[in-house]
Enzyme design. Structure first.
Site, PDB file in Angstrom:
ATOM      1  N   SER A 154       0.733  -1.276  -0.091  1.00  0.00           N
ATOM      2  CA  SER A 154      -0.092  -0.039   0.065  1.00  0.00           C
ATOM      3  C   SER A 154       0.755   1.277  -0.237  1.00  0.00           C
ATOM      4  O   SER A 154       0.422   2.242  -0.148  1.00  0.00           O
ATOM      5  CB  SER A 154      -0.999  -0.021   1.213  1.00  0.00           C
ATOM      6  OG  SER A 154      -0.323   0.057   2.445  1.00  0.00           O
ATOM      7  N   LYS A 165       0.720   4.896   6.733  1.00  0.00           N
ATOM      8  CA  LYS A 165       0.255   5.898   5.698  1.00  0.00           C
ATOM      9  C   LYS A 165       0.932   7.039   5.540  1.00  0.00           C
ATOM     10  O   LYS A 165       1.818   7.580   6.551  1.00  0.00           O
ATOM     11  CB  LYS A 165      -1.239   5.895   5.829  1.00  0.00           C
ATOM     12  CG  LYS A 165      -2.234   4.713   5.761  1.00  0.00           C
ATOM     13  CD  LYS A 165      -2.119   3.613   4.481  1.00  0.00           C
ATOM     14  CE  LYS A 165      -2.858   2.426   4.827  1.00  0.00           C
ATOM     15  NZ  LYS A 165      -2.755   1.657   3.635  1.00  0.00           N
TER      16      LYS A 165
END
Length: 238
Positions: free
Chosen positions: A56, A125
């Protein structure tokens, strides 16, 4: 008269014979204890190891990368747009993980913070929106905007769009809006609007990802690309 520095002034004192084996063992024990204390201090206050299980955050971070996160952000050091952060999965973004087999060696290195703890659920993230920011996608040019200003994101995975879904979000106080660099393969804030709007509590942040430590051919710092957000104005609510 002899002076204190004169060897003749200090008669030899009888003493016990020193055991060279015990002296060596004691020295090793001291080194181990000191190293353990330093590791615990570092783990508790400065850095902690984490493991990257998914793609990701490609290409910034690759699957199976090991990283160290700076635990002093948030804290003495503030968070900023662009920072890559590790945070606890307190909202249930991830499915439960099965128990994994361990051994005394891995348990020891996990304890001192040199090996990631597989029993803890964390995500990693990039911060796109800080409290008060309005993040929107997409502009007429297909870019994200923050507080009405377009941003050009060089860290996005080649071929990905800034977002394939449209959204406009104003970040509440005490929260952040996060997105993965591999936008087409990241279940980030955009995909968890049913869980407190997709926002992440700043109090859930463990630290700012600072260094890739493994594999050695990828050893290096992790950029926050703060230049991307240099022209973003202060939110109107501030």
């Amino acid at each position: 008269m002899s002076h204190a520095s004169d060897p003749a002034a200090t008669p030899e004192q009888p003493g016990k014979k020193r055991n060279p084996v015990w002296a060596a063992v004691r020295e090793v024990l001291i080194i181990v204890v000191v190293a353990l204390v330093i590791s615990l201090v570092v783990k508790t206050f400065f850095f902690r190891a984490f493991y990257i299980p998914s793609g990701s955050m490609e290409e910034t971070l690759q699957v199976n990368d090991r990283i160290f996160a700076n635990l002093m952000a948030p804290g003495p050091f503030e968070l900023n747009r662009g920072d890559v952060v590790v945070f606890r999965d307190e909202e249930g973004w991830l499915p439960p993980i099965p128990a994994t087999a361990t051994n005394p060696v891995t348990e020891f290195f996990t304890f001192v913070g040199l090996v990631p703890d597989p029993s803890n659920q964390h995500l990693i993230k990039r911060i796109i929106g800080m409290p008060g920011d309005t993040v929107s996608c997409c502009s007429a040019d297909g870019k994200l905007t923050v507080n009405g200003t377009e941003i050009t994101e060089p860290y996005i995975f080649p071929g990905d769009n800034p977002s394939d879904s449209e959204f406009t979000k104003t970040v509440p106080e005490g929260k952040i809006w996060v997105m993965g660099d591999h936008r087409a393969a990241s279940a980030d804030s955009r995909y968890h609007e049913d869980l407190q709007g997709g926002f992440v509590d700043i109090s859930s942040v463990e630290g700012r990802a600072a260094v890739i430590s493994w594999p050695l051919d990828r050893l290096g710092s992790i950029s926050g690309h703060h230049e991307v957000f240099a022209n973003v104005p202060v939110p109107a609510s501030k």
